[in-house]
Design an enzyme around this catalytic site. Structure first.
Site, PDB file in Angstrom:
ATOM      1  N   ARG A 180       0.815  -1.223   0.000  1.00 14.22           N
ATOM      2  CA  ARG A 180       0.000   0.000   0.000  1.00 14.22           C
ATOM      3  C   ARG A 180       0.845   1.268   0.000  1.00 14.22           C
ATOM      4  NH1 ARG A 180      -5.364  -0.661   2.271  1.00 14.22           N
ATOM      5  NH2 ARG A 180      -5.868  -2.859   2.248  1.00 14.22           N
ATOM      6  N   ILE A 191      -2.742   3.995 -10.696  1.00 12.98           N
ATOM      7  CA  ILE A 191      -3.215   5.356 -10.432  1.00 12.98           C
ATOM      8  C   ILE A 191      -2.080   6.128  -9.779  1.00 12.98           C
ATOM      9  CG2 ILE A 191      -4.802   6.718  -9.000  1.00 12.98           C
ATOM     10  CD1 ILE A 191      -6.958   4.766  -9.707  1.00 12.98           C
ATOM     11  N   ASN A 244      -1.552  11.073 -21.522  1.00 12.18           N
ATOM     12  CA  ASN A 244      -2.086   9.723 -21.353  1.00 12.18           C
ATOM     13  C   ASN A 244      -3.009   9.411 -22.517  1.00 12.18           C
ATOM     14  OD1 ASN A 244      -2.828   7.245 -20.000  1.00 12.18           O
ATOM     15  ND2 ASN A 244      -4.762   8.222 -19.410  1.00 12.18           N
ATOM     16  N   HIS A 287      -6.386   7.093 -23.391  1.00 11.97           N
ATOM     17  CA  HIS A 287      -7.471   6.422 -22.680  1.00 11.97           C
ATOM     18  C   HIS A 287      -8.463   5.876 -23.715  1.00 11.97           C
ATOM     19  CE1 HIS A 287     -10.121   5.554 -19.330  1.00 11.97           C
ATOM     20  NE2 HIS A 287     -11.111   6.038 -20.053  1.00 11.97           N
ATOM     21  N   THR A 334      -3.761  15.425 -15.269  1.00 16.81           N
ATOM     22  CA  THR A 334      -3.904  16.307 -14.108  1.00 16.81           C
ATOM     23  C   THR A 334      -4.340  15.443 -12.930  1.00 16.81           C
ATOM     24  OG1 THR A 334      -6.212  16.770 -14.612  1.00 16.81           O
ATOM     25  CG2 THR A 334      -4.576  18.280 -15.564  1.00 16.81           C
ATOM     26  N   LEU A 357      -8.603  12.072 -12.227  1.00 17.69           N
ATOM     27  CA  LEU A 357      -8.410  10.895 -13.076  1.00 17.69           C
ATOM     28  C   LEU A 357      -9.085  11.062 -14.437  1.00 17.69           C
ATOM     29  CD1 LEU A 357      -7.380   7.910 -13.210  1.00 17.69           C
ATOM     30  CD2 LEU A 357      -9.693   7.248 -12.501  1.00 17.69           C
ATOM     31  N   ASP A 358      -8.290  10.946 -15.502  1.00 20.49           N
ATOM     32  CA  ASP A 358      -8.779  10.963 -16.893  1.00 20.49           C
ATOM     33  C   ASP A 358      -9.574  12.226 -17.214  1.00 20.49           C
ATOM     34  OD1 ASP A 358      -7.626   8.448 -17.330  1.00 20.49           O
ATOM     35  OD2 ASP A 358      -9.429   7.394 -16.677  1.00 20.49           O
ATOM     36  N   GLN A 414      -6.942   2.807 -33.823  1.00 19.78           N
ATOM     37  CA  GLN A 414      -7.015   4.274 -33.834  1.00 19.78           C
ATOM     38  C   GLN A 414      -6.079   4.882 -32.787  1.00 19.78           C
ATOM     39  OE1 GLN A 414      -8.534   5.871 -36.272  1.00 19.78           O
ATOM     40  NE2 GLN A 414      -8.935   3.791 -37.016  1.00 19.78           N
TER      41      GLN A 414
HETATM   42  C1  GAR Z   1      -4.707   0.735 -24.402  1.00 18.09           C
HETATM   43  O1  GAR Z   1      -5.962   0.419 -24.951  1.00 18.09           O
HETATM   44  C2  GAR Z   1      -4.793   2.009 -23.586  1.00 18.09           C
HETATM   45  O2  GAR Z   1      -5.688   2.960 -24.119  1.00 18.09           O
HETATM   46  C3  GAR Z   1      -5.318   1.474 -22.284  1.00 18.09           C
HETATM   47  O3  GAR Z   1      -4.622   0.273 -22.077  1.00 18.09           O
HETATM   48  C4  GAR Z   1      -4.301  -0.303 -23.344  1.00 18.09           C
HETATM   49  C5  GAR Z   1      -2.820  -0.585 -23.372  1.00 18.09           C
HETATM   50  O4  GAR Z   1      -2.459  -1.285 -24.523  1.00 18.09           O
HETATM   51  N1  GAR Z   1      -5.095   2.393 -21.217  1.00 18.09           N
HETATM   52  C6  GAR Z   1      -5.924   2.550 -20.191  1.00 18.09           C
HETATM   53  O5  GAR Z   1      -6.928   1.899 -20.036  1.00 18.09           O
HETATM   54  C7  GAR Z   1      -5.493   3.615 -19.197  1.00 18.09           C
HETATM   55  N2  GAR Z   1      -6.501   3.811 -18.200  1.00 18.09           N
HETATM   56  P1  GAR Z   1      -0.933  -1.344 -24.996  1.00 18.09           P
HETATM   57  O6  GAR Z   1      -0.104  -1.829 -23.808  1.00 18.09           O
HETATM   58  O7  GAR Z   1      -0.948  -2.347 -26.101  1.00 18.09           O
HETATM   59  O8  GAR Z   1      -0.537   0.022 -25.443  1.00 18.09           O
END
Ligand code: GAR
Length: 196
Positions: A63, A92, A107, A109, A141, A144-145, A173
């Site tokens: 932790r 996180i 990042n 997402h 920031t 989160l997201d 994409q």
């Molecule tokens: C991707 O789809 C990315 O957008 C997601 O994890 C995957 C990683 O794939 N990220 C998240 O969910 C962040 N919260 P990769 O290791 O093949 O790039």
């Protein structure tokens, strides 16, 4: 030339897309690929490319999130990056960590933020009956997201889609969007990029 540290937790397909784009007139070069998971496939790939790599396993820290982040920051800061690129980094981060790199951490997402921050984005889009989905690159920031959106790419949700088929369509994409946004961001552009 800007130095980019890329943080991953898994296979690192987004990291590979980013690195593949760096070269020639690109404003960035990779200075580090770091992971919190020793099993992350992307680490072996980075090593094979001759890119500096680091693993800071989060598990022995339990932790103690601050302890984990201190160790991770030591690895990152040793490579003096200008930019920190989260690419499937699934821990996180605390406000302290984010503050240390504020304004220079991005990042990707797998949803059209502000829809579906957090986990299980594809399942949530399917459950909601959305007709389109996609991915977002944003500045990181403390919320989160929820940092400023720098770009999005959209895909249709098709009849019969499963989490896996939708995720695969979005991932294609992601590999277009993240490199395109990074080029613009590294050149100082903060406008939003929308890919179809
Ligand atoms: C991707 O789809 C990315 O957008 C997601 O994890 C995957 C990683 O794939 N990220 C998240 O969910 C962040 N919260 P990769 O290791 O093949 O790039």
């Amino acid at each position: 030339m800007k130095r980019a540290a890329i943080l991953i937790s898994g296979g690192g397909s987004n990291m590979k897309a980013l690195v593949a784009d760096m070269g020639g007139d690109h404003p960035c070069r990779p200075c580090l690929v770091a992971s919190n998971d020793p099993a992350a496939g992307g680490i072996a790939w980075a090593k094979a490319q001759g890119i500096a790599s680091a693993v800071v396993d989060h598990r022995p820290f339990g932790r103690d999130r601050a302890g984990f982040e201190t160790a991770l920051r030591a690895q990152i800061d040793a490579t003096a990056p200008d930019l920190i690129l989260l690419a499937g980094f699934m821990r996180i981060l605390t406000p302290d960590f984010i503050r240390a790199y504020e304004g220079r951490m991005l990042n990707i997402h797998p949803s059209l933020l502000p829809k579906y921050p957090g986990l299980h984005t594809h399942a949530r889009a399917l459950e909601a009956g959305d007709t389109e989905a996609g991915c977002t690159v944003h500045e990181v920031t403390a919320d989160l997201d929820a940092g400023p959106i720098l770009g999005q790419a959209r895909v249709p949700v098709l009849a019969g889609d499963t989490e896996a088929t939708l995720a695969a369509r979005i991932l294609v994409q992601e590999h277009r969007l993240y490199p395109a946004v990074l080029r613009r961001f590294a050149q100082g552009e903060r406008g939003r990029l929308d890919l179809g």
